[in-house]
Scaffold this active site. Structure first.
Site, short mmCIF file in Angstrom:
data_model
loop_
_atom_site.label_atom_id
_atom_site.label_comp_id
_atom_site.label_asym_id
_atom_site.label_seq_id
_atom_site.Cartn_x
_atom_site.Cartn_y
_atom_site.Cartn_z
N ASN A 111 132.14 16.99 23.89
CA ASN A 111 130.71 16.68 23.99
C ASN A 111 130.47 15.28 24.55
OD1 ASN A 111 130.54 19.12 22.72
ND2 ASN A 111 129.68 18.36 20.80
N THR A 156 93.71 11.25 60.00
CA THR A 156 93.24 11.62 58.67
C THR A 156 92.69 13.04 58.80
OG1 THR A 156 91.01 10.74 59.01
CG2 THR A 156 92.65 9.23 58.09
N HIS A 157 92.99 13.86 57.82
CA HIS A 157 92.61 15.28 57.88
C HIS A 157 93.18 15.96 59.12
CE1 HIS A 157 89.72 14.25 54.71
NE2 HIS A 157 89.35 13.24 55.48
N SER A 278 116.71 29.44 71.36
CA SER A 278 116.34 30.80 70.93
C SER A 278 117.28 31.80 71.59
CB SER A 278 114.90 31.10 71.32
OG SER A 278 114.62 32.49 71.23
N LYS A 284 113.23 27.75 74.97
CA LYS A 284 112.95 27.11 73.69
C LYS A 284 113.94 26.00 73.35
CE LYS A 284 110.34 28.09 70.99
NZ LYS A 284 110.44 29.13 69.95
N ASN A 286 114.21 24.24 69.69
CA ASN A 286 113.60 24.36 68.37
C ASN A 286 113.96 23.18 67.46
OD1 ASN A 286 112.44 26.85 68.99
ND2 ASN A 286 114.30 27.96 68.40
N GLU A 291 112.83 21.25 60.44
CA GLU A 291 112.39 22.39 59.64
C GLU A 291 113.26 22.55 58.39
OE1 GLU A 291 110.45 25.14 63.19
OE2 GLU A 291 112.52 25.46 62.60
N TYR A 318 124.45 18.48 20.73
CA TYR A 318 124.96 19.21 21.89
C TYR A 318 124.74 20.71 21.71
CZ TYR A 318 127.88 21.01 25.59
OH TYR A 318 128.31 21.69 26.70
N GLN A 323 125.58 22.86 29.61
CA GLN A 323 126.54 23.16 30.69
C GLN A 323 125.81 23.59 31.96
OE1 GLN A 323 130.34 25.28 29.84
NE2 GLN A 323 129.51 26.88 31.17
#
Length: 487
Positions: A111, A156-157, A278, A284, A286, A291, A318, A323
């Site tokens: 422990n 902003t936004h 791709s 492409k 990517n 991501e 404990y 675990q």
């Protein structure tokens, strides 16, 4: 033989025996187990349980075990006989030393062993992460220096708001990373107490000087309560929560780069070394890296949530539930580590399309706030100035021009306060520099901020190590297998 089999008459169900083992994931804390065991051996020597010669032999054998079994796997002799890493080390110790190896467990419990091993593991992992945090932050600072007075729209936004220096935008992420570093440092400070000597629950039954082990392992001091020490996993949860915020900040950076790399923005060129194509569309390129980084926070936060629910409602002290905290801990630490490595290389290779970013700042009335501020300096209350500039913008929209495309005569229909100096007040440079406050995007403020950020990032690197953005092979070798938390 099990470490606890004396009281039992019946063998374990074979499936349950395999199911309840932790050796397949706690094998990666072999070095921590050996370090803690050496410290315990020294405490046993101090208590007169081991002679100096016996302690020396045990410590030498533990070193041999860590060197021999650094690549511990399912094919390693003794692996299938071991319940956990503590059991494996004891079996190997007995192989090397005979009955002397059995003396090491005197006065301790698994422990307290796992509580100590995990503190050592998290402390070391924090050190690694701080070094890599400094590496990524350092690359952001370097890119900010290179950007100089280049500008970009701030949003902003998700609508264009005002122009800022690219350096100002990059330094925003440096601030986030420095907060992440401070949280990790705080976590390391709080966890830095040694559970060895806590026994199974009530404290060791031998008169151990617990300061010996604490000093040997560079802990601040022994833990103050044996029941708390053997069951405490606050430091695991705190570490995972700090990693969640780190991953969240990385995710925000990744999202912005993903957007900025689209044709609709066109603000950055993705480095080919960190992009893919791709299988269907030949044109492409990517943003796989950003991501994936954007997604990592879900896995790391998932680990934090898992440990939260594991700890919820556990009685002292404990319990075997604890675990289950190890796998999410190891996996999240590995994910954060590798994420920082790829982000450092990616940031170094990233290319900004400063011409496109400047063009985006020159339309859409991003100087409207500067225009209202111009009227404020002429004595117009801000609310009134806001209204006047709003009317002027509506007029421009109908006419199809920007504020600086109006004649002075046209401007005066919105207020007699407009003079010929208006046009100098709404240039791109003037718009930047009107934000001349500490923390603002005025050019002199950003230069000062860049100097200050460089100093703080350098201090972080000096404290925790400088990370070179080296060859890919070296980076891969350094972290091979850590994505899944395995070594």
């Amino acid at each position: 033989m099990k470490m606890w089999s004396g009281r039992f008459r019946e063998p374990l169900d074979p499936f349950f025996d395999h199911w309840q083992r932790s050796i397949h994931f706690d094998r990666q804390i072999l070095i921590d187990e050996a370090r803690a065991s050496k410290a315990h051996a020294l405490a046993l020597q101090g208590a007169g349980v081991l002679t100096a010669d016996e302690c020396s032999k045990i410590c030498a054998a533990l070193s041999e075990i860590t060197e021999t079994y650094a690549g511990l796997s399912r094919d390693t002799p003794g692996y299938k006989d071991s319940e956990d890493i503590h059991h494996f080390v004891e079996l190997k110790l007995v192989e090397l030393l005979g009955n002397l190896g059995l003396k090491l467990h005197t006065g301790r419990s698994r422990n307290e062993q796992i509580a100590t091993d995990l503190r050592l593991h998290v402390r070391d992992r924090i050190g690694d992460l701080l070094a890599h945090l400094g590496g990524w932050a350092g690359q952001l600072v370097e890119r900010a220096k290179e950007a100089g007075d280049a500008v970009m729209p701030a949003y902003t936004h998700l609508q264009r708001a005002e122009p800022v220096l690219i350096a100002h935008w990059l330094l925003a992420y440096v601030e986030m990373l420095l907060r992440d570093a401070s949280r990790l440092e705080d976590c390391a400070t709080r966890l830095n107490y040694c559970p060895l000597g806590s026994g199974a629950v009530a404290g060791a039954t031998l008169a151990l000087d617990r300061r010996i082990a604490a000093h040997e392992l560079d802990f601040t001091a022994p833990t103050a309560n044996s029941m708390d020490a053997t069951s405490d996993r606050d430091f695991v949860l705190e570490f995972l929560q700090a990693l969640t915020l780190l991953a969240l900040h990385a995710s925000r950076f990744a999202e912005e780069i993903t957007l900025f790399a689209t044709a609709e923005f066109g603000f950055v060129d993705l480095p080919e070394a960190f992009s893919t194509g791709s299988s269907a569309m030949p044109q492409k390129k990517n943003p796989d890296l950003t991501e994936l980084v954007r997604a990592k926070v879900s896995r790391i936060n998932g680990a934090a949530q898992t440990v939260t629910m594991l700890l919820k409602g556990l009685p002292l002290a404990y319990n075997k539930d604890l675990q289950e905290t190890q796998e999410p801990l190891f996996a999240a630490g590995g994910q954060a580590h590798t994420m920082l490595i790829v982000l450092t290389g990616f940031t170094k290779a990233l290319k900004f399309r400063t011409d496109r970013m400047r063009t985006a700042c020159e339309s859409g009335f991003l100087n409207a706030m500067a225009a209202a501020t111009y009227l404020v300096h002429k004595g117009v209350p801000f609310r009134t100035a806001h209204e006047k500039i709003g009317h002027a913008i509506r007029y421009c929209l109908d006419k199809g021009c920007e504020l600086d495309g109006l004649t002075l005569e046209e401007l005066k229909q919105f207020g007699s306060e407009f003079e010929s100096d208006f046009f100098a007040a709404v240039t791109l440079e003037a718009t930047l520099d009107c934000h001349d406050v500490y923390g603002g995007t005025a050019r002199r403020q950003v230069r000062d901020a860049l100097t200050d950020a460089a100093i703080r990032v350098r201090a972080l690197a000096d404290a925790h190590g400088h990370v070179a953005v080296g060859p890919a092979e070296a980076r891969i070798s350094a972290v091979m297998g850590q994505v899944d938390g395995n070594t």
